[in-house]
Write a protein that holds these residues in place. Structure first.
Motif, PDB file in Angstrom:
ATOM      1  N   LEU A  18       0.794  -1.220  -0.033  1.00 12.49           N
ATOM      2  CA  LEU A  18       0.091   0.163   0.047  1.00 12.49           C
ATOM      3  C   LEU A  18       0.905   1.392   0.092  1.00 12.49           C
ATOM      4  O   LEU A  18       0.406   2.201  -0.713  1.00 12.49           O
ATOM      5  N   SER A  19       2.166   1.115   0.637  1.00 10.43           N
ATOM      6  CA  SER A  19       2.830   2.371   0.814  1.00 10.43           C
ATOM      7  C   SER A  19       3.592   2.797  -0.766  1.00 10.43           C
ATOM      8  O   SER A  19       3.738   4.194  -0.780  1.00 10.43           O
ATOM      9  N   ALA A  20       3.359   1.834  -1.689  1.00 11.80           N
ATOM     10  CA  ALA A  20       3.871   2.405  -2.904  1.00 11.80           C
ATOM     11  C   ALA A  20       2.699   3.113  -3.564  1.00 11.80           C
ATOM     12  O   ALA A  20       3.120   4.243  -4.799  1.00 11.80           O
ATOM     13  N   PHE A  21       1.389   3.304  -3.072  1.00 14.91           N
ATOM     14  CA  PHE A  21       0.434   4.050  -3.732  1.00 14.91           C
ATOM     15  C   PHE A  21      -0.044   5.264  -2.751  1.00 14.91           C
ATOM     16  O   PHE A  21      -1.020   6.057  -2.995  1.00 14.91           O
ATOM     17  N   ALA A  22       0.478   5.062  -1.535  1.00 14.84           N
ATOM     18  CA  ALA A  22       0.193   6.156  -0.708  1.00 14.84           C
ATOM     19  C   ALA A  22       0.747   7.675  -0.771  1.00 14.84           C
ATOM     20  O   ALA A  22       1.602   7.825  -1.516  1.00 14.84           O
ATOM     21  N   GLN A  23      -0.309   8.416  -0.652  1.00 18.45           N
ATOM     22  CA  GLN A  23       0.164   9.960  -1.092  1.00 18.45           C
ATOM     23  C   GLN A  23       0.582  10.823   0.112  1.00 18.45           C
ATOM     24  O   GLN A  23       0.274  10.590   1.072  1.00 18.45           O
ATOM     25  N   LEU A  24       1.565  11.616  -0.258  1.00 13.98           N
ATOM     26  CA  LEU A  24       1.891  12.554   0.675  1.00 13.98           C
ATOM     27  C   LEU A  24       1.768  13.726   0.154  1.00 13.98           C
ATOM     28  O   LEU A  24       2.330  14.429  -0.904  1.00 13.98           O
ATOM     29  N   PHE A  35       4.214  15.034  -3.102  1.00  9.69           N
ATOM     30  CA  PHE A  35       5.337  14.310  -3.046  1.00  9.69           C
ATOM     31  C   PHE A  35       5.107  12.718  -3.464  1.00  9.69           C
ATOM     32  O   PHE A  35       4.320  12.057  -2.727  1.00  9.69           O
ATOM     33  N   PRO A  36       6.060  12.174  -4.282  1.00 10.61           N
ATOM     34  CA  PRO A  36       5.701  10.611  -4.702  1.00 10.61           C
ATOM     35  C   PRO A  36       6.098   9.840  -3.860  1.00 10.61           C
ATOM     36  O   PRO A  36       5.520   8.417  -3.592  1.00 10.61           O
ATOM     37  N   ARG A  37       6.894  10.176  -2.811  1.00 10.51           N
ATOM     38  CA  ARG A  37       7.512   9.313  -1.891  1.00 10.51           C
ATOM     39  C   ARG A  37       7.786   9.886  -0.569  1.00 10.51           C
ATOM     40  O   ARG A  37       7.793  11.185  -0.516  1.00 10.51           O
ATOM     41  N   ARG A  40      12.289  14.007   3.287  1.00  8.55           N
ATOM     42  CA  ARG A  40      12.805  14.584   4.501  1.00  8.55           C
ATOM     43  C   ARG A  40      12.639  16.389   4.603  1.00  8.55           C
ATOM     44  O   ARG A  40      12.152  16.893   3.552  1.00  8.55           O
ATOM     45  N   LEU A  41      12.443  16.557   5.831  1.00  6.46           N
ATOM     46  CA  LEU A  41      12.187  18.091   6.022  1.00  6.46           C
ATOM     47  C   LEU A  41      12.932  19.041   5.336  1.00  6.46           C
ATOM     48  O   LEU A  41      12.409  20.026   4.858  1.00  6.46           O
ATOM     49  N   SER A  42      14.345  19.160   5.164  1.00  2.00           N
ATOM     50  CA  SER A  42      14.945  19.797   4.467  1.00  2.00           C
ATOM     51  C   SER A  42      14.521  19.888   2.981  1.00  2.00           C
ATOM     52  O   SER A  42      14.593  21.096   2.412  1.00  2.00           O
ATOM     53  N   SER A  43      14.205  18.958   2.461  1.00  2.00           N
ATOM     54  CA  SER A  43      13.809  18.819   1.018  1.00  2.00           C
ATOM     55  C   SER A  43      12.331  19.569   0.841  1.00  2.00           C
ATOM     56  O   SER A  43      12.205  20.527  -0.068  1.00  2.00           O
ATOM     57  N   GLU A 128      17.780  16.530  13.051  1.00  2.00           N
ATOM     58  CA  GLU A 128      16.736  17.432  13.023  1.00  2.00           C
ATOM     59  C   GLU A 128      16.315  17.365  11.387  1.00  2.00           C
ATOM     60  O   GLU A 128      15.852  18.588  11.227  1.00  2.00           O
ATOM     61  N   ASN A 129      16.392  16.337  10.817  1.00  2.00           N
ATOM     62  CA  ASN A 129      15.926  16.396   9.553  1.00  2.00           C
ATOM     63  C   ASN A 129      15.010  15.135   9.338  1.00  2.00           C
ATOM     64  O   ASN A 129      15.484  14.019   8.422  1.00  2.00           O
ATOM     65  N   PRO A 130      13.888  15.061   9.992  1.00  3.41           N
ATOM     66  CA  PRO A 130      13.182  13.811   9.985  1.00  3.41           C
ATOM     67  C   PRO A 130      12.378  13.645   8.673  1.00  3.41           C
ATOM     68  O   PRO A 130      12.486  14.337   7.733  1.00  3.41           O
ATOM     69  N   MET A 131      11.967  12.333   8.531  1.00  3.85           N
ATOM     70  CA  MET A 131      11.191  11.911   7.138  1.00  3.85           C
ATOM     71  C   MET A 131       9.682  12.115   7.596  1.00  3.85           C
ATOM     72  O   MET A 131       9.094  11.869   8.340  1.00  3.85           O
ATOM     73  N   PHE A 132       9.139  12.662   6.534  1.00  2.00           N
ATOM     74  CA  PHE A 132       7.686  12.838   6.219  1.00  2.00           C
ATOM     75  C   PHE A 132       7.058  11.481   5.746  1.00  2.00           C
ATOM     76  O   PHE A 132       7.454  11.241   4.507  1.00  2.00           O
TER      77      PHE A 132
END
Length: 246
Positions: A18-24, A35-37, A40-43, A128-132
C-alpha cells in the motif's frame, strides 16, 4: 491474451504494498505540495526557504490525518459541560467555566508533530531532518510574529502586541476575569513547550516571553481535590495544537 494481461496487471496491483500508492501531501501555509514518496524536512523546506523571511522558532508541523487533538478538544468540552452543571449561573466559577468553554470551542486544532523546524539546522543535523511519511500535513511558516495570544480567564482573549518584559509584567497587562488564578499562568512558546510561570508579586518570574507565544490564564483551583488544576493543564497542553493566525 489481452484479458490475461489485464488480470495479471490487476494481480500485481493487489500484491503491491500500500505504501507504494500512498500519497504525501504537505500544505505549506495554504499551498499544497505533492510528493511521490517519503521526503525529508530539508527537501520540503527547500521549496519555500528563499520565498520569505521565515521566523523558524514559530514554524510548526501538524498531522492532518491524526485526530488526537480534536478528540482531546471534545473531551475537554465535555468535561467543561459537566462542571458547568455543578455551579450556579452568575457565579464567578460558572462565568469562568463558560468563558473557557466558548474559547476552546472556537479553537481550530490539529495534532502537532514534535519536530523542530529550521532549514539551516535540518541541513546540518540529521536528527533535525526527519522523514515525512505518507499522509497529509500542514506546515505553518510566518515572519517574526509581533503578537502574544491571551486565552483563559481574561476579559478579552485574543492577540495583543508583543512587548519586551518579564512574565509578571506581560501576564498582568491584560485584565483577568473574576475566578482567575492570579498567581500563575501557562506560557506556551512557539515551539510547543508548556511552562507554568509565576505571575504574582510574591513569585515574580523574570523570564522573557517570545513573540508568537500564548499565555493561558488558568481558572482558580479547588480547595479540595485537583479537578480545576487538571483541567487547566489539559487546556494549556491543547493550546500547543492550536492553528493560530500570527
Amino acid at each position: 491474451m489481452k484479458r490475461l494481461n489485464v488480470l495479471f496487471l490487476g494481480a500485481l496491483i493487489l500484491m503491491a504494498p500500500l505504501s507504494a500508492f500512498a500519497q504525501l501531501t504537505i500544505l505549506i501555509n495554504k499551498q499544497p505540495y505533492e510528493f511521490p514518496r517519503p521526503v525529508r524536512l530539508s527537501s520540503v523546506l527547500s521549496v519555500v526557504a528563499d520565498s520569505g523571511d521565515w521566523y523558524w522558532p514559530a514554524a510548526g508541523v501538524f498531522n492532518l490525518n491524526d485526530a488526537t487533538a480534536e478528540r482531546e478538544k471534545e473531551a475537554i468540552l465535555s468535561e467543561l459541560r459537566k462542571l458547568l452543571a455543578q455551579y450556579e449561573e452568575g457565579s464567578n466559577r460558572h462565568d469562568a467555566l463558560s468563558g473557557l468553554y466558548t474559547q476552546v470551542a472556537s479553537w481550530t486544532v490539529a495534532t502537532r508533530v514534535e519536530m523542530p523546524v529550521s532549514y539551516t539546522r535540518a541541513r546540518l543535523y540529521p536528527e533535525e531532518n526527519p522523514m515525512f511519511q505518507p499522509g497529509k500535513y500542514l506546515l505553518r511558516l510566518s515572519g517574526r510574529p509581533d503578537v502574544i495570544h491571551f486565552s483563559g480567564v481574561v476579559e478579552k482573549p485574543g492577540a495583543y502586541r508583543h512587548s519586551s518584559g518579564a512574565v509578571y509584567t506581560i501576564a498582568n497587562s491584560v485584565k483577568h476575569s473574576a475566578g482567575a488564578d492570579n498567581s500563575t499562568v501557562y506560557v506556551i512558546d512557539p515551539m510547543g513547550n508548556v511552562h507554568l510561570k509565576g505571575a504574582a508579586y510574591w513569585n515574580v518570574d523574570y523570564a522573557q516571553i517570545m513573540p508568537g507565544s500564548q499565555i493561558f490564564v488558568p481558572i482558580a483551583g479547588n480547595f479540595i481535590g485537583n479537578t480545576m488544576d487538571t483541567l487547566n493543564q489539559r487546556i494549556a497542553h491543547l493550546a500547543v495544537h492550536r492553528i493560530l493566525v500570527q
